[in-house]
Design a protein around this motif. Structure first.
Motif, short mmCIF file in Angstrom:
data_model
loop_
_atom_site.label_atom_id
_atom_site.label_comp_id
_atom_site.label_asym_id
_atom_site.label_seq_id
_atom_site.Cartn_x
_atom_site.Cartn_y
_atom_site.Cartn_z
N THR A 241 0.83 -1.21 0.00
CA THR A 241 0.00 0.00 0.00
C THR A 241 0.86 1.25 0.00
OG1 THR A 241 -1.67 -1.17 1.32
CG2 THR A 241 -1.85 1.22 1.20
N ALA A 242 0.51 2.20 -0.85
CA ALA A 242 1.04 3.56 -0.79
C ALA A 242 -0.13 4.45 -0.37
CB ALA A 242 1.60 4.00 -2.13
N LEU A 243 -0.02 5.08 0.79
CA LEU A 243 -1.15 5.81 1.36
C LEU A 243 -0.72 7.19 1.85
CD1 LEU A 243 -4.11 5.79 2.47
CD2 LEU A 243 -3.18 4.82 4.58
N ALA A 244 -1.46 8.22 1.45
CA ALA A 244 -1.17 9.59 1.88
C ALA A 244 -2.07 9.98 3.04
CB ALA A 244 -1.37 10.57 0.73
N PHE A 245 -1.51 10.71 3.99
CA PHE A 245 -2.27 11.22 5.13
C PHE A 245 -2.59 12.70 4.97
CE2 PHE A 245 0.40 7.74 6.73
CZ PHE A 245 -0.60 6.86 7.13
N LYS A 246 -1.91 13.35 4.03
CA LYS A 246 -2.16 14.76 3.71
C LYS A 246 -2.28 14.89 2.19
CE LYS A 246 -1.59 16.24 7.98
NZ LYS A 246 -2.71 16.81 8.76
N PRO A 247 -3.04 15.88 1.69
CA PRO A 247 -3.21 16.03 0.25
C PRO A 247 -1.87 16.20 -0.47
CG PRO A 247 -4.78 17.39 1.43
CD PRO A 247 -3.82 16.88 2.45
N MET A 248 -1.73 15.50 -1.57
CA MET A 248 -0.51 15.58 -2.38
C MET A 248 -0.64 16.71 -3.39
SD MET A 248 1.40 12.97 -1.28
CE MET A 248 2.37 12.12 -2.53
N GLN A 249 0.49 17.12 -3.96
CA GLN A 249 0.51 18.21 -4.93
C GLN A 249 0.45 17.65 -6.35
OE1 GLN A 249 3.91 20.70 -4.11
NE2 GLN A 249 2.94 21.63 -2.33
N GLY A 250 -0.29 18.32 -7.22
CA GLY A 250 -0.38 17.91 -8.62
C GLY A 250 -1.82 17.67 -9.03
N SER A 251 -2.00 17.35 -10.30
CA SER A 251 -3.33 17.05 -10.82
C SER A 251 -3.76 15.68 -10.30
CB SER A 251 -3.31 17.03 -12.34
OG SER A 251 -2.50 15.96 -12.82
N ASP A 252 -5.05 15.42 -10.37
CA ASP A 252 -5.56 14.12 -9.92
C ASP A 252 -4.90 12.99 -10.70
OD1 ASP A 252 -7.78 12.49 -8.44
OD2 ASP A 252 -7.96 11.89 -10.54
N LYS A 253 -4.76 13.17 -12.00
CA LYS A 253 -4.14 12.13 -12.84
C LYS A 253 -2.70 11.88 -12.42
CE LYS A 253 -3.13 10.97 -17.66
NZ LYS A 253 -3.23 11.41 -19.08
N GLN A 254 -1.94 12.95 -12.18
CA GLN A 254 -0.53 12.78 -11.80
C GLN A 254 -0.39 12.16 -10.42
OE1 GLN A 254 2.28 13.28 -13.76
NE2 GLN A 254 3.09 12.09 -12.03
N ILE A 255 -1.25 12.57 -9.49
CA ILE A 255 -1.20 12.02 -8.13
C ILE A 255 -1.48 10.52 -8.15
CG2 ILE A 255 -2.36 12.01 -5.88
CD1 ILE A 255 -2.73 15.05 -6.24
N ARG A 256 -2.49 10.11 -8.90
CA ARG A 256 -2.79 8.68 -9.01
C ARG A 256 -1.60 7.92 -9.60
NH1 ARG A 256 -8.38 6.82 -9.06
NH2 ARG A 256 -9.75 8.45 -8.28
N GLN A 257 -0.97 8.52 -10.61
CA GLN A 257 0.20 7.86 -11.22
C GLN A 257 1.33 7.75 -10.21
OE1 GLN A 257 0.41 6.64 -14.66
NE2 GLN A 257 1.96 5.55 -13.46
N ASP A 258 1.54 8.79 -9.42
CA ASP A 258 2.60 8.76 -8.40
C ASP A 258 2.36 7.64 -7.40
OD1 ASP A 258 3.85 10.92 -9.56
OD2 ASP A 258 3.05 12.40 -8.16
N PHE A 259 1.12 7.48 -6.96
CA PHE A 259 0.82 6.41 -6.01
C PHE A 259 1.06 5.03 -6.62
CE2 PHE A 259 -1.87 9.57 -3.67
CZ PHE A 259 -1.19 9.47 -2.46
N VAL A 260 0.64 4.84 -7.85
CA VAL A 260 0.86 3.56 -8.51
C VAL A 260 2.36 3.27 -8.63
CG1 VAL A 260 0.63 2.32 -10.71
CG2 VAL A 260 -1.33 3.52 -9.75
N ASP A 261 3.13 4.28 -9.05
CA ASP A 261 4.58 4.11 -9.19
C ASP A 261 5.23 3.77 -7.85
OD1 ASP A 261 4.32 4.69 -11.87
OD2 ASP A 261 4.99 6.78 -11.68
N LEU A 262 4.82 4.46 -6.79
CA LEU A 262 5.39 4.20 -5.47
C LEU A 262 5.05 2.80 -4.98
CD1 LEU A 262 4.60 7.65 -3.78
CD2 LEU A 262 6.89 6.75 -4.29
N ALA A 263 3.79 2.39 -5.17
CA ALA A 263 3.38 1.05 -4.75
C ALA A 263 4.11 -0.02 -5.54
CB ALA A 263 1.87 0.90 -4.90
N LEU A 264 4.28 0.17 -6.84
CA LEU A 264 5.00 -0.80 -7.65
C LEU A 264 6.45 -0.94 -7.19
CD1 LEU A 264 3.77 0.00 -11.28
CD2 LEU A 264 3.52 -2.18 -10.08
#
Length: 211
Positions: A161-184
């Motif tokens: 799991t990659a989980l944020a506790f505070k809002p991340m910076q960037g567009s929704d599309k980019q944030i989702r991609q960042d989470f997927v990349d981190l989890a991978l």
């Protein structure tokens, strides 16, 4: 009151007003915020796969903080109790956590119900491991690990799991991609660290689905 003195007073007041307005705009634009801390690959937790890529992702997407701190918590004995994490704090506030935890294999719908936090927003699926789930503040992957875990004899998987506790910076599309990349990335490192005997089914890269 003499004319020259009146002009001097009015001029001084006008100048003060301009300065105050300028300071207000500077404040609203963040001129008085603390300098944003920079994340280097040497700062990142040791239990990730690609420290440079993780550092670059977090450096651009984490909420602003003067300083970032990384910490590792682990019970990384390769068996049914395997549990490891990488936590990022900013100015003493928990911002994001990467975790990998071992568990008995279960049908993926049941796995999703048990391991994807409630109220995760609009979630979508992506192809990684047995199943990947993406949301606006997380990515979770069910990763095959043991064919027969040594204690129970049952197949076991890693939930990463990659989980944020505070809002991340960037567009929704980019944030989702960042989470997927981190989890991978964390899934690859954990699959290797846990000495899994089943293929991870993790692709080199996957595009995060939109809402």
């Amino acid at each position: 009151m003499p004319r020259n003195r009146k002009l001097l007073i009015y001029s001084s007041a006008a100048g003060t007003t301009v300065v105050c307005i300028g300071l207000l705009f500077a404040y609203l634009l963040g001129a008085f915020d603390g300098a944003r801390g920079h994340i280097n690959s040497s700062d990142v937790c040791s239990n990730v796969s690609n420290k440079r890529a993780v550092a670059d992702t977090l450096d651009s997407s984490l909420p602003q903080a003067d300083r970032y701190r990384f910490s590792v918590t682990s019970d990384n004995k390769p068996d049914w109790s395997y549990n490891i994490s990488c936590t990022v704090d900013g100015d003493k506030k928990e911002l994001l956590q990467l975790t990998a935890k071992m568990g008995v294999e279960m049908p993926w719908r049941e796995w999703e119900k048990n391991h994807v936090p409630p109220r995760s927003g609009e979630t979508s699926y992506f192809n990684a491991g047995i199943k990947g789930v993406s949301g606006p503040a997380l990515a979770v992957i069910d990763v095959p690990c043991y064919t027969h875990e040594s204690s129970s004899g049952q197949p076991h998987n890693l939930t990463v799991t990659a989980l944020a506790f505070k809002p991340m910076q960037g567009s929704d599309k980019q944030i989702r991609q960042d989470f997927v990349d981190l989890a991978l990335d964390f899934a690859r490192a954990s699959h290797k660290d846990a000495k899994c005997d089943r293929p991870s089914q993790l692709p080199a890269k996957v595009a995060a689905p939109s809402e």
